[in-house]
Design an enzyme around this catalytic site. Structure first.
Site, mmCIF file in Angstrom:
data_model
loop_
_atom_site.group_PDB
_atom_site.id
_atom_site.type_symbol
_atom_site.label_atom_id
_atom_site.label_comp_id
_atom_site.label_asym_id
_atom_site.label_seq_id
_atom_site.Cartn_x
_atom_site.Cartn_y
_atom_site.Cartn_z
ATOM 1 N N GLU A 458 0.847 -1.181 0.000
ATOM 2 C CA GLU A 458 0.000 0.000 0.000
ATOM 3 C C GLU A 458 0.887 1.236 0.000
ATOM 4 O O GLU A 458 1.227 1.747 -1.049
ATOM 5 C CB GLU A 458 -0.948 -0.059 1.200
ATOM 6 N N GLU A 731 -2.253 0.643 13.372
ATOM 7 C CA GLU A 731 -3.415 0.962 12.541
ATOM 8 C C GLU A 731 -4.719 0.718 13.292
ATOM 9 O O GLU A 731 -5.637 1.531 13.234
ATOM 10 C CB GLU A 731 -3.390 0.087 11.284
#
Ligand code: BGC
Length: 888
Positions: A458, A731
């Protein structure tokens, strides 16, 4: 005898000197003065010393002062000095001179072609290109301008020109590409010279997308472009540029390279002397030549550099018998290793952020291979991957010849080399570690662009993540140039997408062109933050069309009801109660989030318009914002001041975004505090609520609850990861579960900065150091001590110089200290006292410790404290007002 001096002159806006990317760079200076309350009455600036041009400026401003001289010409080189006169009439000595060097080119002056390999050995093939040229006489100066479709380093006569890495970084290449500029005067010699450029695909050839859908977006092969401007002592000049006469080869140790994949480096393929004069390139081919496409522009921000080396902390043998190095810190970069062994032997390094069941945990990396392979030459080799980076704390090494001694390996940290500006410290070590984790999270995710995460497949410029983190980012580091550069890409992507700001910038995701609240709002929020924290009015002006385009696009979707309803939204992403595989399933309705952000962004456009003198827009968007707000209140709040989603984030939005009137705000603050209490002081918010909940509690008189939330260590909370040994921000609130296993969700990074947005509150409220006017021209010193903490302090390198605020509790009293920079003033709001204004200098106050006498909550009688409204905090001792803090 008081003394005043100009401590530093800055030419906007990068830390690494005076490279002017515009003909009219703004000037800033900081002043040191022993005169209390020092204010500037006037300044003088001069170009090129005493014999040059001096301009007197009748201005009190010392930050981002417009360039007062004739516009700089390309390739120009000057010095600038400043001196100041205070309102006391005393004039300082001249500052030291700083060099100003233009690094922009004249219109039409960029003529370097993009050259690549005519015979690549496969897609995304790394390679080398070179040329030789003559220097005809004594040189006055030489500037080398370079860029790439890909990533590169350039050597002149065998010497790398600088210490930047991963140049020229990632921009929205279709619309905007940046060139580097470096002074190579010292590297050239009379007569024959050589330039060689080594390169790889980097972000240009990377495949973007998830779950088997990854694809190339920009191009299949890298290419580079360079032009060297040599100015001779006699004033004549010459340009050497990449073109068809250059030669290239798929040669060199770098066999393959990918941002996600990692690199294979074969030391047996070293090509000695390839960037030096006399190298025999007859076996190489003529390069392929392509057009520049867009004309490269000067790099906006500091480059990526190696910023630190971290030694091996422990060599671990895992249960399965593998060798894993622990660096003790989750970081972003790569290994450097020194190794000797048989020629052809392969040392393989895999990277991961955590161990699971004692083994390297690579599942969270998804499709990112994050593996480097080093093929030994047979002699002693030093390897460091050059055109990739990994997010890791642990590295598994296989194929090492003999015993691996820890001294043979170091982790090299890479990241955009921004100036650290904000420091925080308090009596609680877990909170200190939390703050440190935010700093590391930012270092790892400010790698040319602001990314979501640095390790999996990502590493994208997710707009929502930086939208919520930008205030903390701008507190911790001077991120002005970095974010202003990225915002140019935001504007370019929007312009090609009907005003809609995509999910990620640069926009590389197949589906990512749809509008999403709190993500697309990066277009309005980030420029506003740059204005608030740095006083960067130019960035605000440049971004204004983009800010407005975003709001116009969303207003169209909101239609006549002025509510943005029923569309796809990320919402309060990663609410701790959302199931691992449904990260968007939050307790707060996503339409509530969307509507709240529409009000906020419309107001930000109105504010920017007012600031920039667009009066009609200011009125129009101001009025629209009010109508959107009323629609939001009608739709999502109840008659008894509840939110239709009875969730922490819903109340935090209403309060922190100032969406409801004072009475309702106070009642909602109570409800929010009640919800937090009922949750056992556990956090219940995702990406949207987390950055604002502590502010919402503090501003409604519930600092005690904010403190309990901060100091909670159970899951979910800010400190739970710290108790689990985290060294970066995770996260998810529970990226690692209490039993040490990894959250089963497929999206589980251990280095995402979004939840680290709380760092800004630690500085502004817990320590009490906040900007009260753009660029900290005025400060707000308003510490809010909470139970469980004995002292807290923050230090900020503001654009006006260093500021400090902090407090220490001692024997029932609170000692508060503040340092206010010259040419600023501060409003000081201490509990139990009327606000006072102070000027520059060091200030101390001692007050009764409000925590011993007061409960920080609303009066049980209700009515009387509502009188103070949303602009005040009211502190009660039983039924007596202990203090009123003005907020606005
Ligand atoms: C990213 C985020 C991002 C989110 C949006 C994730 O995969 O890592 O942080 O904002 O997607 O849905």
């Amino acid at each position: 005898m008081h003394s005043t001096r100009v401590a530093a002159v800055r030419v906007e806006r990068r830390r690494d000197g005076a490279f002017a990317d515009t003909p009219t760079p703004r000037l800033s200076w900081t002043v040191e003065s022993s005169t209390p309350g020092w204010l500037q009455a006037a300044a003088e600036v001069r170009l090129d010393g005493a014999d040059g041009v001096t301009v007197r400026l009748d201005t009190a401003e010392s930050v981002f002062v417009d360039w007062p001289f004739a516009p700089l010409r390309p390739h120009a080189r000057h010095t600038v000095e400043a001196r100041v006169t205070g309102v006391d009439g005393v004039t300082s000595p001249w500052s030291d001179p700083v060099e100003v060097r233009s690094v922009f080119l004249a219109d039409g002056e960029w003529r370097a072609a993009f050259v690549g390999l005519a015979e690549p050995s496969g897609a995304a093939c790394p390679g080398l290109v070179r040329t030789e040229f003559d220097v005809a006489g004594p040189i006055a100066s030489a500037l080398l301008y370079t860029t790439a479709h890909g990533v590169y380093q350039v050597a002149v006569n065998g010497v790398d020109v600088d210490d930047a890495v991963l140049k020229p970084g990632w921009t929205s290449y279709q619309y905007r590409i940046e060139h580097d500029a470096v002074d190579v005067t010292g590297l050239l010699t009379a007569g024959r010279n050589a330039i060689g450029i080594r390169f790889a695909g980097g972000w240009w050839t990377e495949e973007y997308g998830f779950y088997g859908h990854a694809r190339r977006v920009y191009g299949d092969q890298p290419a580079v472009a360079a032009q060297l401007h040599v100015t001779y002592a006699d004033g004549t000049s010459e340009v050497v540029a990449t073109g068809p006469d250059w030669r290239g080869a798929a040669a060199g140790p770098l066999v393959s390279s990918g941002i996600y994949a990692g690199e294979r480096i074969d030391a047996r393929r070293a090509v000695p002397g390839w960037s030096e004069v006399g190298f025999d390139d007859s076996g190489w081919s003529a390069v392929s030549v392509a057009d520049a496409g867009v004309v490269p522009e000067p790099a906006a921000a500091e480059p990526v550099r190696r910023t630190q080396e971290v030694p091996v902390r422990e060599v671990i043998t895992t249960p399965s018998g593998r060798t894993v190095l622990d660096f003790g810190q989750n970081l972003v970069g790569r290994l450097r290793l020194r190794v000797a062994g048989p020629a052809g032997q392969v040392v393989t390094v895999r990277h991961a952020e955590v161990l699971e069941h004692g083994e390297l945990a690579v599942r969270p990396l998804r499709a990112a291979r994050a593996t480097d392979e080093f093929v030994l030459s047979g002699g002693e080799d030093v390897f460091e991957p050059e055109f990739t980076f990994h997010g890791f704390r642990y590295a598994e090494v296989t194929g090492w010849p003999g015993e691996l001694v820890p001294e043979a390996v170091a982790a090299v940290v890479v990241g955009s080399d921004l100036r650290r500006t904000g420091r925080f410290e308090c009596s609680n070590d877990l909170v200190n570690r939390l703050h440190e984790n935010v700093v590391w999270g930012m270092r790892g995710n400010f790698v040319s662009i602001p990314t979501d995460c640095p390790q999996r497949d990502e590493r994208l410029g997710w707009t929502g993540d930086i939208q919520v983190f930008s205030p903390a980012a701008c507190t911790l580091f001077d991120a002005d140039a970095f974010l202003a550069g990225w915002l140019r890409d935001v504007a370019a992507e929007q312009a090609a997408n009907g005003g809609v700001c995509p999910f990620v910038v640069p926009h590389v995701l197949a589906d990512g062109d749809r509008p999403a609240a709190a993500w697309g709002d990066a277009a309005t929020v980030v420029p506003s933050v740059l204005f608030e924290r740095f006083g960067d009015r130019r960035a605000l002006g440049e971004q204004y069309p983009s800010m407005r385009a975003w709001v116009d696009a969303v207003l169209r979707l909101a239609g006549e009801r002025l509510l943005w309803e029923g569309s796809f939204q990320f919402g309060d992403w990663l609410d701790p109660d959302a199931p691992p595989d449904q990260p968007g399933l939050a307790k707060v309705g996503s339409d509530i989030v969307a509507g709240a952000y529409l009000v906020r962004s419309t107001r930000l456009v109105a504010d920017a318009a007012a600031e920039l003198g667009h009066t009609a827009d200011a009125a129009r968007y101001g009025e629209l914002a009010e109508r959107v707000r009323q629609a939001w209140v009608r739709e999502y709040t109840t008659a008894d001041d509840r939110m239709v989603s009875d969730a922490q984030t819903a109340y935090a939005l209403a309060i922190a975004f100032d969406l409801v009137d004072a009475d309702a705000g106070a009642a909602m603050g109570d409800r929010l505090a009640e919800l937090v209490r009922r949750a056992g002081f556990h956090i219940g918010t995702g990406f949207v609520g987390t950055p604002i909940i502590a502010d919402a509690l503090t501003s409604t008189g519930h600092a005690d609850v904010a403190g309990r939330l901060l100091l909670q260590t159970g899951v979910p909370s800010w400190l739970y990861p710290v108790t689990m040994g985290a060294t970066t921000i995770w996260e998810r609130w529970d990226s690692m579960l209490p039993d040490g296993t990894i959250n089963p969700g497929e999206m589980t990074s251990f280095n995402h900065y979004a939840f680290g947005a709380i760092a800004d509150w630690l500085h502004r409220r817990l320590a009490g150091l906040a900007p009260a006017a753009p660029g900290y021209r005025r400060l707000r010193i308003a510490p809010v001590p909470v139970a469980g903490i004995d002292h807290a302090s923050a230090r900020q390198e503001t654009p006006y110089g260093p500021a400090e605020a902090g407090w220490t509790a001692e024997a029932g009293r609170l000692r508060v200290r503040a340092v206010i920079p010259p040419n600023t003033t501060a409003t000081v709001e201490l509990l139990g006292a009327e606000p006072v204004d102070v000027g520059s200098g060091t200030h101390d106050w001692t007050i009764p410790d409000p925590r011993l006498r007061c409960t920080v909550r609303r009066c049980p009688r209700g009515e009387s404290c509502r009188r103070f409204g949303g602009h005040h905090e009211v502190f009660w001792c039983t039924n007596t007002i202990a203090g009123v803090l003005r907020l606005g």
